[in-house]
Design an enzyme around this catalytic site. Structure first.
Site, PDB file in Angstrom:
ATOM      1  N   GLY A 126     -34.004 -25.449   5.543  1.00 32.18           N
ATOM      2  CA  GLY A 126     -34.884 -26.381   4.871  1.00 32.18           C
ATOM      3  C   GLY A 126     -36.188 -25.705   4.478  1.00 32.18           C
ATOM      4  N   CYS A 127     -36.984 -26.420   3.697  1.00 30.62           N
ATOM      5  CA  CYS A 127     -38.234 -25.848   3.198  1.00 30.62           C
ATOM      6  C   CYS A 127     -39.264 -25.709   4.321  1.00 30.62           C
ATOM      7  CB  CYS A 127     -38.778 -26.689   2.054  1.00 30.62           C
ATOM      8  SG  CYS A 127     -38.801 -28.461   2.380  1.00 30.62           S
ATOM      9  N   TYR A 128     -39.433 -26.775   5.134  1.00 34.35           N
ATOM     10  CA  TYR A 128     -40.363 -26.653   6.257  1.00 34.35           C
ATOM     11  C   TYR A 128     -39.935 -25.533   7.206  1.00 34.35           C
ATOM     12  CZ  TYR A 128     -42.664 -31.148   5.137  1.00 34.35           C
ATOM     13  OH  TYR A 128     -43.379 -32.161   4.540  1.00 34.35           O
ATOM     14  N   THR A 173     -38.281 -22.788   6.709  1.00 38.19           N
ATOM     15  CA  THR A 173     -38.571 -21.455   6.167  1.00 38.19           C
ATOM     16  C   THR A 173     -40.036 -21.103   6.371  1.00 38.19           C
ATOM     17  OG1 THR A 173     -36.802 -21.685   4.532  1.00 38.19           O
ATOM     18  CG2 THR A 173     -38.528 -20.064   4.047  1.00 38.19           C
ATOM     19  N   SER A 174     -40.908 -22.071   6.074  1.00 40.10           N
ATOM     20  CA  SER A 174     -42.349 -21.790   6.151  1.00 40.10           C
ATOM     21  C   SER A 174     -42.825 -21.610   7.587  1.00 40.10           C
ATOM     22  CB  SER A 174     -43.136 -22.913   5.471  1.00 40.10           C
ATOM     23  OG  SER A 174     -43.247 -24.046   6.317  1.00 40.10           O
TER      24      SER A 174
END
Lengths: 347, 347, 347, 347
Positions: B155-157, B159-160
């Site tokens: 997911g995007c969160y 990864t960050s």
């Protein structure tokens, strides 16, 4: 009731403009003087596009900040919306003329000149006044504000952080060393300055942290938290710039001293703020949202207890130019006059 | 080199659209099939305003997701940009047809079906596949991805959050129980759904926390952190919605195990990511900014050690639709083909 | 003065919400009833995030729009913020109960049922009322509004177009067939509906024309221009959607009948609007700006004469939800009560 | 194919930055020199946040614009992204050194020095070059551009206005004196200058006309329209600033010479642009939208014939920094090299 004669120094910045807009509509204010070095000699209605022709402001001019002439105007209150460092230059002679001062800068918020120097990188220009000033957060210092000659209005970040934290710290519910505060600020928080980093194209579709790890507002935040805790407090604080005009959204994480429930937080906040007109308690199911406080003097806040970590999460939203600056200053001003503190502040 | 025949399932959402845009320009891809229940029968160029008349996509039509016909098209790779729960329905028969699957949903990210059930509130639909899938974060699982049949793209969160945390956790530099992650997401992260809360007027001039305290992405974040730590990890995570189209900005706070310096962090990150093409290390003086990663497959990150608290502060920025979704999937796809992982991904 | 008892129908749309916000603060209004099919049974304070705990609205509930019960409440005025077509269903029985109606929909703006049918594509549901209604533009119909039972409040585009055009048309200064009006609308103009085209991601970083060439607002615009001209008028009108919340910015081009000067326009506008409290004349050197009218009931306007083409250029700005909807309705309501028309409308 | 050695002058403005970004990825370009007075001595990767560590740009430095040293670098092409007036100072010596020049400023667009003086308020600094320069609109001057030494790239407004108008003017379909063009510009169109009017807070939630009635771009627009018409043309043009980063949206109104149909317009545009790779014809049912052209070198356009007025309405959208500046310059540069004009310009 008799109107109060008011001057605004530094009336052309964003906080100054918000003061002008709101004091012009305040039923008990006679707005007698607006100073601005940049716009001295120009009509306020030429500088601010929102002033209508038949507004009480239509013919008011910006002037140079000339102190002697204020006496002749009979000014009773001066709002200072000046850069920090500059505000104190004016506060001293104004107070000598027995004009009460509401300072929106950081100059008189910190009691300890050493702390001031650590964060602001220069000696405090008027340390003698630091003990006289009252920190202008009505929800914490209402009675002291009533009698104050010099009110140091809190910064926008501090307001959003102190209101949620003070009650749980006073109640000794959270571990002081565990506090982590993350804040998001709209771009007006950076002031009306022609800085390329604040251009529309640089801020739109952008979000970025800044000022880490020792933002200056920590000085007043930790001072007030320490007062509430009766011991020193050092917190973690991370400010960010996000692409909207107005607002500070803060999310705070902290470890509880002993296991906590949402209900116990509810009780603490109801006790602390249940009768506060400008604090809106959203409880443990809703979320604050900047659009709900924009243009108002309200702070709205919510809380959670994380069942997985036990941590307390506190969230708050304010309009940085209103409850975080001009509105809060007017709330203090109303108190200094023994008026209803909501006069001129809308819903 | 021989081109790979590719299908995109759920091609009309924001991640799907980003896949279409990028795979259409990928020099080694033959885009053979776009499925969309909503738009089946319509040309892609009628649905996506950016498709020019002489684009390779000009005549491609959306179709119903009809699995049997895929065999006849000779599809070798399927990208699934479907809602979670739906993706697994397709992954199973696709894998049976020996079509390799890159799943952008959450269906195969979590290895433990009990964890899946705790966060997603229903039984996992295909638990047998969970052990086969590879978590598609190339900076952590590059070799496994090369040989994978089923890649579960992060997911995007996550990864960050994972990219900054994994190296310091592997190096046992931070206290696992102290991690607090705050993230800001652009609105495309919520998908293209006609939800009144996602209307322009509701999001513009708004910022708000949501999904507290148990956002679903915690399941994969904590799994991967635990793998790196070789022990269970539970973190604090606070997502927020901010008014911009694209991007995830994350700020992480954590206590060090022993006193740390910015230099020691620099060393760890240079070792971990010094040769990574899509990680940009900003060091301890600059800040990440969403506008610098928008439209790119890069993650940029910076760090600080707070001299007052000793805490470590990690900051990262990604485009949620690129390094946080479609771009990362293509990076994995390139690895599965033993190509340069940057093919088709721009600068 | 005695307060007026007021109901708002369709109180949960953007215009309805603006009416609630402003009428709740109106010193001469008792807000007795808010209807909303969608939110019937819920408290207004649960639906609108800006309602504080001690607001007069704190305990008001949305109800089903049940006409018989209104009689028992003693309602004197009903504001209709309903979709067109629906408003007339309520207006008829309300008027029969001798409740005065301020309709914000398009239902009663057009006098000729054939024109209504041409633009709205269906028969007018209550043609008998068309002759009774008064077009609620105080700057044009102040006296008629005072005595009206049914006020048809103008649309947002018409307000921005009529105010600049009426004086020069009455003065026969411009060629009627030459009028070209271009307007830019903020997204709240499209209403609070869950339309994918109105999602944040679809509107942000977007600008687009729409509704060309026969937008429905042309029906009322041309009717009112024809009244001023005493002959039929057909104009060119191009609306556009731009990425901001509030406002209509209009730029009108027209050929003069004989050569004109900026001074002659100044004279005409000073005569027409010099004593209007909600019209701000910016002259021939300044420009209107939506940020200066946002949240106000003001229309600001400027003009130019192009020395190269001889054409007249008129520019205006209004807040579509205030002077273009709720504010204007309240201005009319004040007139119907013989109060100062600015009561409750701020600066 | 042999790469071309290229210099960019004024590489730190928005158009310059866009040139850097695109030429760095152009497969046939060797980017040898970036000049910037402001940033001379700094690495490009310190100034532009999007340059990754392994980018070909990673080690390129900004230099002072020192002409003699260019010779030694073997530069073949110079792109000038300098303020008007400054560009010509460099163009003259560059051309003397037989370096081909692509000028993005306004300095060489207008053929008649008197027209230049009227609009730019000073004498043209190098009138002898005006007859040598070729107006860099490939859709109009493709063959001349191939052989040019000096290309004057069109402005963003002119591109959006000329592409729709040229075919119907050449076909003598519209009355020349009736043309009214309204344009909306994103804020990057104003350049990267620290002007308070361009601050985020001043542009966000704002829209305003400006530069009326004699915007400088009229000089080149009318020159090119006159060339197409074979007679003088004077048009009405109204630019507006709207709150988004990139894009020009133009809506043009004009009277037809004789009654026209949408089909006849379709035919004219298909003939003119049917084989143009960067023009997207949307016909008479769809609308252009800035979000569909952002980041691309495409212009998209649509048209209507108003059945009520008979007028023709033309609408177009471009990215002001790409098809309106840097992209168009690269399209010209490709032509000057006899390459496919789309090399390096993406989809």
């Amino acid at each position: 009731m008799k109107k109060a004669k008011v001057a605004i120094f530094g009336a052309s910045g964003y906080s100054g403009e918000e003061l002008v807009k709101r004091l012009a509509q305040h039923p008990l204010v006679e707005l007698s003087c607006l100073t601005s070095r940049q716009y001295a000699g120009q009509k306020a209605s030429e500088v601010f596009g929102w002033i209508g022709r038949r507004s009480s402001l239509a013919n008011l001019q910006f002037t140079e900040p000339d102190l002697p002439s204020l006496g002749s105007l009979g000014i009773e209150f001066a709002f200072l919306a000046l850069p920090h460092g500059v505000a104190s230059e004016f506060a001293v002679p104004l107070l000598e003329q027995r004009i009460k001062v509401l300072d929106l800068s950081a100059d008189f918020r910190v009691k300890d000149p050493e702390v001031y120097k650590y964060f602001y990188k220069h000696e405090h220009p008027a340390p003698a006044l630091l003990q006289k000033s009252v920190y202008g957060l009505p929800e914490a210092y209402r009675e002291q504000i009533r009698g104050a000659q010099l009110v140091a209005c809190p910064g926008c970040y501090p307001t959003s952080i102190l209101v949620p934290l003070l009650p749980v710290i006073r109640a000794k519910m959270i571990r002081l060393s565990s506090i982590v505060a993350n804040s998001l600020s709209g771009v007006s928080g950076a002031g009306r300055k022609a800085d390329p980093d604040l251009l529309f194209v640089e801020c739109n579709e952008s979000a970025r942290p800044y000022g880490l790890p020792s933002h200056r507002h920590l000085s007043e935040i930790e001072q007030e938290l320490a007062n509430a805790a009766a011991e020193p407090v050092v917190i973690q604080f991370a400010p960010h710039l996000i692409p909207l005009n107005r607002g500070i959204l803060t999310t705070i994480h902290a470890d509880p001293v002993t296991e906590l429930s949402a209900e116990s937080l509810e009780e603490v906040y109801e006790t602390a703020y249940g009768s506060e007109g400008f604090i809106r308690l959203l409880g443990s199911a809703r979320y604050p949202d900047l659009k709900n406080v924009a243009g108002t003097n309200r702070l709205e806040m919510a809380w959670r207890v994380d069942p997985r970590t036990g941590r307390v999460i506190l969230m708050s939203a304010v309009d940085n130019l209103v409850k975080g600056a001009a509105g809060q200053a007017i709330q203090c001003f109303n108190l200094m006059n023994n008026w209803d503190e909501a006069v001129g502040l809308g819903m």
